[in-house]
Design an enzyme around this catalytic site. Structure first.
Site: not given
Ligand SMILES: NC(=O)c1ccc[n+]([C@@H]2O[C@H](COP(=O)([O-])OP(=O)(O)OC[C@H]3O[C@@H](n4cnc5c(N)ncnc54)[C@H](OP(=O)(O)O)[C@@H]3O)[C@@H](O)[C@H]2O)c1
Length: 271
Positions: A57, A118
């Protein structure tokens, strides 16, 4: 905040914040690092203490900066970072060591709460080789707990069998539509905490409509229903938002109980 006890007796908050687009220009994953701590400080103010970052990141320094700016003691946070599987980072033990030290330096912290591989490397033996280095860092006290991410059952089983220090957690993609139930069950049977990523963003519109209907009964939102469901299933969740209202919504998920019937409906989505 609720906590879960890990298999090394340390505790982890059941809910934290993802950060993969934080501190970046236009909140784009590949965007330039701005060192802007606004989104993270807002999350911290709302009570988020688990912060999920990764070398990939490129924002570990932003996380460290926000923690300092918050004025809250380091010990109250639970910081997760991850080493990429790519050769550049893992081809030799020396490189693994070098990049862990770099994570500590970027975060500007004298320990990291949880460090993950990861993605799995190309073989179980290679995973174990990198794992041995992580184990050394636990012994040095520079990492408190170690775990994995995106490991399947076979990869996890091999590591559990051969490790000196058992993985505390496996972080993988999980959401209504793709729960990965057998992996969740396998983790739980082996006392490895399942941690969901992308709990919200991957949900399709049809599923969202079902969740919205369920949410109405509890006077909650679809995202709150998802996170409440996952926490109730024993998962740690790390929703990410750049929006203060969403951040609040996503942490305000502990004050209602889904009915058995609704739990079953959500569990069956996608199966
Ligand atoms: N280990 C891995 O390989 C891996 C892969 C991917 C991600 N991750 C980790 O997991 C975390 C979470 O995954 P992610 O960020 O991809 O996806 P997420 O948390 O499922 O979703 C983020 C998206 O959802 C929206 N959102 C969040 N809360 C909301 C709500 N209450 N209502 C409506 N929309 C909402 C956000 O938009 P807004 O900003 O407009 O609210 C954003 O566009 C990442 O940030 C990262 O730290 C790990």
């Amino acid at each position: 905040m609720k906590y879960l006890k890990m298999n090394n007796d340390l505790s982890i908050p059941v809910l934290g914040t993802g950060t993969n687009t934080f501190g970046k220009e236009n909140n784009i994953f590949s965007g330039k690092i701005t060192y802007d701590t606004l989104e993270l400080l807002s999350a911290i103010k709302l009570g988020y203490r688990l912060i999920d970052t990764a070398i990939m990141y490129r924002n570990e320094a932003v996380i460290g900066k926000a923690v300092k700016e918050s004025g809250i003691d380091r010990s109250e946070f639970f910081i997760t970072s991850k080493i990429p599987a790519d050769k550049e980072y893992t081809d030799t033990d020396e490189n693994v060591e070098k990049y862990i030290y770099r994570s500590l330096k970027e975060l500007d912290m004298n320990y990291i709460d949880l460090y993950l591989i990861h993605f799995p490397l190309e073989s179980n033996e290679e995973n174990l080789r990198v794992w041995r280095v992580l184990e050394e860092f636990v012994k040095k006290g520079l990492i408190k707990s170690i775990g994995v991410s995106n490991f399947n059952e076979n990869q996890l089983a091999y590591l559990i069998k051969h490790s000196h220090i058992k993985p505390v957690l496996n972080q993988f993609q999980s959401y209504p539509g793709k729960h990965q139930q057998s992996l969740i069950d396998f983790c739980k049977e082996n006392n490895v905490i399942p941690e969901a990523y992308q709990s919200l963003t991957k949900i399709d519109d049809k599923t969202k409509d079902i969740l919205i209907e369920i949410a109405k009964v509890y006077n909650k939102t679809w995202s709150q229903v998802v996170l409440n469901y996952q926490i109730n299933e024993g998962l740690v969740v790390i929703p990410k938002s750049h929006n203060k209202d969403h951040q609040f919504e996503n942490i305000d998920v502990f004050n209602f109980e889904l009915s058995e019937k609704d739990i079953e409906i959500i569990k069956k989505i996608g199966s």
